[in-house]
Design an enzyme around this catalytic site. Sequence first.
Site, short mmCIF file in Angstrom:
data_model
loop_
_atom_site.label_atom_id
_atom_site.label_comp_id
_atom_site.label_asym_id
_atom_site.label_seq_id
_atom_site.Cartn_x
_atom_site.Cartn_y
_atom_site.Cartn_z
N ALA A 267 0.77 -1.25 0.00
CA ALA A 267 0.00 0.00 0.00
C ALA A 267 0.80 1.30 0.00
O ALA A 267 0.30 2.33 -0.45
CB ALA A 267 -0.95 0.01 1.21
N PRO A 269 2.96 4.56 -0.69
CA PRO A 269 2.74 5.52 0.40
C PRO A 269 1.27 5.79 0.72
O PRO A 269 0.98 6.62 1.56
CB PRO A 269 3.42 6.78 -0.13
CG PRO A 269 3.22 6.70 -1.61
CD PRO A 269 3.32 5.24 -1.96
N GLY A 270 0.35 5.11 0.05
CA GLY A 270 -1.04 5.23 0.45
C GLY A 270 -1.92 6.03 -0.50
O GLY A 270 -3.09 6.28 -0.20
N GLY A 271 -1.40 6.41 -1.65
CA GLY A 271 -2.21 7.19 -2.60
C GLY A 271 -3.44 6.43 -3.06
O GLY A 271 -4.55 6.98 -3.07
N LYS A 272 -3.25 5.17 -3.42
CA LYS A 272 -4.40 4.39 -3.90
C LYS A 272 -5.27 3.97 -2.71
O LYS A 272 -6.49 3.90 -2.83
CB LYS A 272 -3.89 3.16 -4.67
CG LYS A 272 -3.07 3.52 -5.90
CD LYS A 272 -2.54 2.29 -6.60
CE LYS A 272 -1.50 2.66 -7.65
NZ LYS A 272 -0.23 3.15 -7.05
N ASP A 292 2.32 -3.01 4.31
CA ASP A 292 3.61 -2.75 3.68
C ASP A 292 4.69 -3.46 4.49
O ASP A 292 4.53 -3.70 5.69
CB ASP A 292 3.94 -1.25 3.61
CG ASP A 292 5.09 -1.01 2.64
OD1 ASP A 292 4.82 -0.85 1.43
OD2 ASP A 292 6.26 -1.01 3.06
N ASP A 339 -0.76 -3.93 -5.92
CA ASP A 339 0.04 -2.92 -6.64
C ASP A 339 1.50 -3.27 -6.35
O ASP A 339 2.13 -2.69 -5.47
CB ASP A 339 -0.32 -1.52 -6.11
CG ASP A 339 0.36 -0.42 -6.92
OD1 ASP A 339 0.26 -0.45 -8.15
OD2 ASP A 339 1.00 0.45 -6.30
N CYS A 392 3.65 0.08 -12.15
CA CYS A 392 4.05 1.31 -12.83
C CYS A 392 5.19 0.98 -13.81
O CYS A 392 6.16 1.72 -13.93
CB CYS A 392 4.47 2.40 -11.85
SG CYS A 392 5.75 1.90 -10.68
#
Length: 453
Positions: A267, A269-272, A292, A339, A392
Amino acid sequence: MAKKIPVKIKHSARFAAMNALVKVANRQAYSNLLINQILNESQLSEKDGRLMTEIVYGTISRRLTLEYGLAPFIAKAKKVEPWVYQLLLLSLYQLEYLDRVPEHAIVDEAVEIAKARGNIGASRFVNGVLRTIQREGVPSPELIKDPVERLSVEISMPKWLVEQFISEIGFEETKKLGQSLFTPSKVSARVNTDLTTRELVLTELSDDGLEVVASDLSPVGVVGKKGFLAGSWLSKEGQLTVQDETSMLVAPSMQVEAHHQVLDACAAPGGKTTHIANYIDVLEGGKITALDIHEHKVKLIMDNAERLQVSERIEAHVLDARKVSEKFEDETFDRILADVPCSGLGLLRRKPDIKYSKQASDFANLPKIQLEILSSLAPKLKQSGIMTYSTCTVSQAENQQVIAAFLEEHPEFEAIDVKGAESLQQNEPFPSVTIYPHDYQTDGFFICCLKRK
């Protein structure tokens, strides 16, 4: 004792850029982190900060092209010290690619830096090289006979990576991809729809003097044309958070409902995670479990959640995504996001030094890890649940091939259409979306949604 540098030179954009380039070349720092550090700690004016940033990113982005152009002019030198080499590269970058800076100013300041950092001999060498380049011009890559090697120099991308892209998307698309990376990254941000609307954000940012437009890719995204989005009061109050447009496509693809139990397995840094939280309602029993492997990154997730005012919907734990069976029962979650760690080849515009610091062998083990993560998560998903896989990177070995291997090992799963990305072309032979950096001038990204039958 280190030589004392005159204040005028020490606090100049080009001197700061030279020092940054030396550190990046020595692999002592990543360019994006180093630039942020310099901007925060230096005494550069806003104008000089922009110039320093442009010089550092531009020189790194075009490093192979610049090295090809510089090589004939230093071929006879017995030894060129690393800082002199970077000074020449950044000066050549300005001479070749920046129209607003007078050539005499570029050469004069490079000579002054060489004199201050080194000695009169270094300044004469730098002066001689740059003035010869001005008179004679640099050689054209067109002189290179081998087409792949020529393209490698033209788009400043190592030959092994050019060959990989050519094998996956063809010569012309690779050329477009490489050329697009010379365009600076757009700054985009996601609107926190719990607190405001995109229309209101666009109006308020415009009133504050920022030039911002609605994202074409995400209904909750805005793209900055002028101004510092991360520094706006909307960002500080959690109404806005900086995030790439492609990344904003992940949460909608999961089809999350308010009562769902969601696992975000990698997860930080937590953006999603915080985006998924916009779909969750604790009063209806919904919750996100964010994992994480690093404790300091778990703190980062919760710091982001606090700022965006969604922390009551998230529980964060330190745990390797491959070891979820140690903590969770089978069929615990309605939705899972994987992710996964990846090569980051979709981030070449934002982190251009990745192009040169990695080899194909550095990425060889990633597909195995990615498949292990998916296989570990699979039993934790409820029947009819959806697991979204995202990276990414645009490497097929880490995307389509991982999914193909997973589907072969897990016939109880099927790939389904990526919701929220209907306007984008779905890959074959199974539904998924690959966005290349030159498609929308964003990060490169891959999304595939897997439904448990």
